[in-house]
Design an enzyme around this catalytic site. Structure first.
Site, short mmCIF file in Angstrom:
data_model
loop_
_atom_site.label_atom_id
_atom_site.label_comp_id
_atom_site.label_asym_id
_atom_site.label_seq_id
_atom_site.Cartn_x
_atom_site.Cartn_y
_atom_site.Cartn_z
N ASN A 78 -3.25 0.71 -5.72
CA ASN A 78 -3.49 -0.54 -5.01
C ASN A 78 -2.64 -0.63 -3.73
OD1 ASN A 78 -4.58 -3.14 -4.46
ND2 ASN A 78 -4.86 -3.44 -6.65
N HIS A 104 -3.16 3.18 -2.64
CA HIS A 104 -3.26 4.24 -3.65
C HIS A 104 -2.35 5.45 -3.37
CE1 HIS A 104 -6.31 1.91 -5.50
NE2 HIS A 104 -7.36 2.35 -4.85
N HIS A 176 -9.22 5.58 -11.57
CA HIS A 176 -10.16 4.91 -10.66
C HIS A 176 -11.61 5.31 -10.93
CE1 HIS A 176 -11.44 2.75 -7.14
NE2 HIS A 176 -10.21 2.49 -6.78
N SER A 177 -12.04 5.21 -12.19
CA SER A 177 -13.43 5.53 -12.53
C SER A 177 -14.35 4.37 -12.22
CB SER A 177 -13.55 5.90 -14.01
OG SER A 177 -12.97 7.16 -14.23
N GLU A 315 -9.59 -1.19 -13.26
CA GLU A 315 -8.37 -0.42 -13.05
C GLU A 315 -7.18 -1.17 -13.65
OE1 GLU A 315 -8.20 0.37 -8.69
OE2 GLU A 315 -10.23 -0.40 -8.76
C1 GLA Z 1 -9.41 0.02 -4.88
C2 GLA Z 1 -9.32 -1.09 -3.89
C3 GLA Z 1 -10.61 -1.22 -3.15
C4 GLA Z 1 -11.04 0.09 -2.54
C5 GLA Z 1 -11.07 1.17 -3.58
C6 GLA Z 1 -11.32 2.50 -3.00
O1 GLA Z 1 -10.08 -0.36 -6.00
O2 GLA Z 1 -8.95 -2.30 -4.48
O3 GLA Z 1 -10.46 -2.18 -2.15
O4 GLA Z 1 -10.16 0.45 -1.52
O5 GLA Z 1 -9.86 1.21 -4.29
O6 GLA Z 1 -12.46 2.53 -2.23
#
Ligand code: GLA
Length: 350
Positions: A78, A104, A176-177, A315
């Site tokens: 995040n 991330h 992050h699935s 997530e």
């Molecule tokens: C996370 C973020 C989203 C986006 C995704 C990747 O879930 O909260 O805003 O950036 O990653 O695309």
């Protein structure tokens, strides 16, 4: 049963995919690149296996495509506002990779690492390890990360995250699935129903950074305490939803983190009859309705085009930008302290 096969290469080294299957033929494919969940084939009420997560057919798409498909993200999942934080009076600045913020783990986060793997056939699990160096991506502390995936015979995929750092640092790890229980190529996920054990959420500014407020879900589209269609309030007149172009918010579980994983979320799909129960000991979940999932240059497995809202991410994690807000969850990890969380995605039929 565990089968290993080659899946292209990165950094001049081979990438492997480990396929774990159980006695019901349910199987999951996990890449050594990013400890990425690439396939998740789950039986439906028709008795057939369907792949319920998005992902790609080739390693190039994982390296170049965005969206962190199936990857383990960190060292800080995040956003961190402007990529800046202070720890023990020391200022740190991170790589800015998302507008004005760091997302991330920065430019080369965990999702880009080649993990070493140790197979455990007896438990039907693989233990994956990677090292993040001191000051890599701007974070203090040399950190050992260990992710264990286990597939059980009752159709549950368990992910255990452990880490240790040699210096005080911050950490937030998740997977992050992108799930669609009818199959990743089946269209909108807005028809799925969702129940979430969360009584508050975190509103954001237009760069998706927390405003600092922790807001009750009462009377808002963020109230999933009673199961409802994800689409029910998706298009409602709500400023927080508008800012993010859908759900892309941290929801806080009632009572915060727990000693052991407890049931916190249920995703259901009447069409396929699949139910996914999420058990976790983490305090929060980022509910993300794939609002940015539209990169036409990187089609999914079998050439299926990306499309916003065709999947949902759950997530499990700590609060975004926690280190910059009083009253947010504690994301500081002391030198030598063990970080240890578990999330289970358990599959059933309706
Ligand atoms: C996370 C973020 C989203 C986006 C995704 C990747 O879930 O909260 O805003 O950036 O990653 O695309």
């Amino acid at each position: 049963m565990i089968v290993k096969r080659e899946f292209g290469s990165v950094y001049g080294k081979p990438v492997y995919e480990y396929v774990l299957s159980n006695k019901n033929q349910m199987n999951v494919g996990i890449l050594t690149y990013g400890a990425t969940l690439r396939t998740l084939n789950v039986p439906g009420k028709d008795g057939r296996l369907t792949d319920v997560i998005c992902g790609y057919d080739d390693i190039k798409s994982y390296v170049e495509g965005d969206g962190y498909q199936g990857a383990v993200v960190g060292r800080y999942a995040n956003r961190i506002a402007k990529g800046r934080f202070t720890l023990d009076g020391e200022e740190y600045s991170l790589f800015i990779n998302n507008g004005v913020n760091s997302l991330h783990g920065g430019e080369y986060g965990l999702n880009t690492k080649l993990f070493a793997v140790c197979e455990n056939d007896k438990n039907n699990s693989i233990v994956m390890t990677a090292v993040l160096e001191d000051m890599e991506e701007g974070y203090p502390g040399r950190m050992m990360v260990e992710v264990t995936y286990t597939l059980t015979d009752d159709n549950a995929l368990k992910i255990n995250y452990r880490a240790k750092s040699d210096k005080k640092t911050i950490i937030n790890l998740t997977n992050h699935s992108y799930f669609n229980l009818s199959g990743y190529a089946s269209g909108s996920v807005l028809y799925h129903t969702l129940r979430l054990d969360a009584d508050s959420y975190i509103p954001t500014d237009d760069t998706l950074i927390p405003t600092g407020e922790i807001k009750s879900v009462d009377g808002t589209p963020f109230d999933f305490r009673t199961e409802k269609r994800i689409g029910q309030d998706f298009y409602s007149e709500d400023n927080d939803l508008k800012i993010a172009g859908g759900y892309d918010h941290c929801l806080n579980f009632i009572g915060g983190e727990t000693e052991e994983p407890v049931l916190r979320a249920e995703l259901k799909d009447a069409k396929s009859g699949r139910v996914m129960k999420v058990y976790t000991d983490q305090p929060c979940v980022q509910l993300y309705t794939a609002n940015f999932m539209n990169n036409s240059a990187y089609p999914f497995k079998g050439g299926f085009a990306q499309h916003t809202q065709n999947a949902v991410c759950l997530e499990t994690q700590h609060m975004p930008d926690s280190i910059n807000h009083d009253g947010f969850t504690n994301v500081v990890l002391d030198a030598g302290e063990e970080y240890n969380y578990t999330t289970v995605f358990a599959f059933e039929l309706m």
